[in-house]
Scaffold this motif. Sequence first.
Motif, PDB file in Angstrom:
ATOM      1  N   VAL A  79       0.874  -1.168   0.000  1.00 20.61           N
ATOM      2  CA  VAL A  79       0.000   0.000   0.000  1.00 20.61           C
ATOM      3  C   VAL A  79       0.910   1.216   0.000  1.00 20.61           C
ATOM      4  N   VAL A  80       0.701   2.133  -0.942  1.00 15.16           N
ATOM      5  CA  VAL A  80       1.556   3.311  -1.081  1.00 15.16           C
ATOM      6  C   VAL A  80       0.673   4.553  -1.061  1.00 15.16           C
ATOM      7  N   PHE A  81       0.988   5.477  -0.158  1.00 19.80           N
ATOM      8  CA  PHE A  81       0.266   6.739  -0.039  1.00 19.80           C
ATOM      9  C   PHE A  81       1.222   7.907  -0.227  1.00 19.80           C
ATOM     10  N   GLU A  82       0.797   8.913  -0.977  1.00 12.65           N
ATOM     11  CA  GLU A  82       1.477  10.200  -0.875  1.00 12.65           C
ATOM     12  C   GLU A  82       0.941  10.832   0.400  1.00 12.65           C
ATOM     13  N   VAL A  83       1.811  11.504   1.139  1.00 11.73           N
ATOM     14  CA  VAL A  83       1.403  12.151   2.384  1.00 11.73           C
ATOM     15  C   VAL A  83       1.825  13.604   2.372  1.00 11.73           C
ATOM     16  N   GLY A  84       1.135  14.405   3.161  1.00 11.69           N
ATOM     17  CA  GLY A  84       1.485  15.809   3.289  1.00 11.69           C
ATOM     18  C   GLY A  84       2.685  15.987   4.204  1.00 11.69           C
ATOM     19  N   ASP A  85       3.196  17.194   4.227  1.00 15.52           N
ATOM     20  CA  ASP A  85       4.318  17.509   5.110  1.00 15.52           C
ATOM     21  C   ASP A  85       3.980  17.098   6.539  1.00 15.52           C
ATOM     22  N   ASP A  86       4.877  16.421   7.189  1.00 12.45           N
ATOM     23  CA  ASP A  86       4.739  16.007   8.588  1.00 12.45           C
ATOM     24  C   ASP A  86       3.600  15.024   8.851  1.00 12.45           C
ATOM     25  N   GLN A  87       3.108  14.307   7.830  1.00 11.16           N
ATOM     26  CA  GLN A  87       2.040  13.337   8.043  1.00 11.16           C
ATOM     27  C   GLN A  87       2.512  11.884   7.998  1.00 11.16           C
ATOM     28  N   ALA A  88       3.739  11.623   7.636  1.00 11.24           N
ATOM     29  CA  ALA A  88       4.197  10.240   7.460  1.00 11.24           C
ATOM     30  C   ALA A  88       4.006   9.412   8.726  1.00 11.24           C
ATOM     31  N   ASP A 112      10.864  13.337  -0.954  1.00 11.79           N
ATOM     32  CA  ASP A 112      10.710  14.006  -2.242  1.00 11.79           C
ATOM     33  C   ASP A 112      12.028  14.690  -2.609  1.00 11.79           C
ATOM     34  N   MET A 113      12.040  15.415  -3.698  1.00 13.43           N
ATOM     35  CA  MET A 113      13.271  16.055  -4.189  1.00 13.43           C
ATOM     36  C   MET A 113      13.805  17.117  -3.223  1.00 13.43           C
ATOM     37  N   ALA A 114      12.934  17.635  -2.364  1.00 15.03           N
ATOM     38  CA  ALA A 114      13.347  18.641  -1.379  1.00 15.03           C
ATOM     39  C   ALA A 114      13.758  18.003  -0.056  1.00 15.03           C
ATOM     40  N   GLY A 115      13.747  16.670   0.011  1.00 12.75           N
ATOM     41  CA  GLY A 115      14.153  15.976   1.232  1.00 12.75           C
ATOM     42  C   GLY A 115      13.048  15.831   2.261  1.00 12.75           C
ATOM     43  N   ARG A 116      11.792  16.086   1.883  1.00 12.09           N
ATOM     44  CA  ARG A 116      10.667  15.949   2.807  1.00 12.09           C
ATOM     45  C   ARG A 116      10.077  14.550   2.706  1.00 12.09           C
TER      46      ARG A 116
END
Length: 128
Positions: A79-88, A112-116
């Motif tokens: 299961v793969v989710f994209e998550v928002g900043d600080d939601q992982a 991501d590419m910005a390291g988040r």
Amino acid sequence: GLAARTEFKVGSGVEPVERDRFDLVVSYQPYIESDGLGGRGPDVGLYDPRGALDGGADGLDLYRLILRGLPGVIGLGWVVFEVGDDQADAVLALMARQPDSYAVDSSRVYLDMAGRRRCVAVKTLTRD
């Protein structure tokens, strides 16, 4: 070589696929907190309707909806989710508290590419 084996479905939660079984579930759902939509910058909301962005009070409503139906569509798989900043961490915690019909075997968080921390992947095991 995947075209013949690939199908995209759109709906709420797992409703459009609740009678199928999958090895991989990928979701890009709304994850912005309702109150935070206005403070996300001028481009957020400019091109997408509110329903494509609004994840509820804490941004996690759609994760909960998907996870409630997930045992019916996946056993052994990912299961793969994209998550928002600080939601992982919050999404991983929600996944760990799901019903006994599946278990979390391992999890990964991707940057991501910005390291988040913006992508959560969890390997599930069926308990049937």
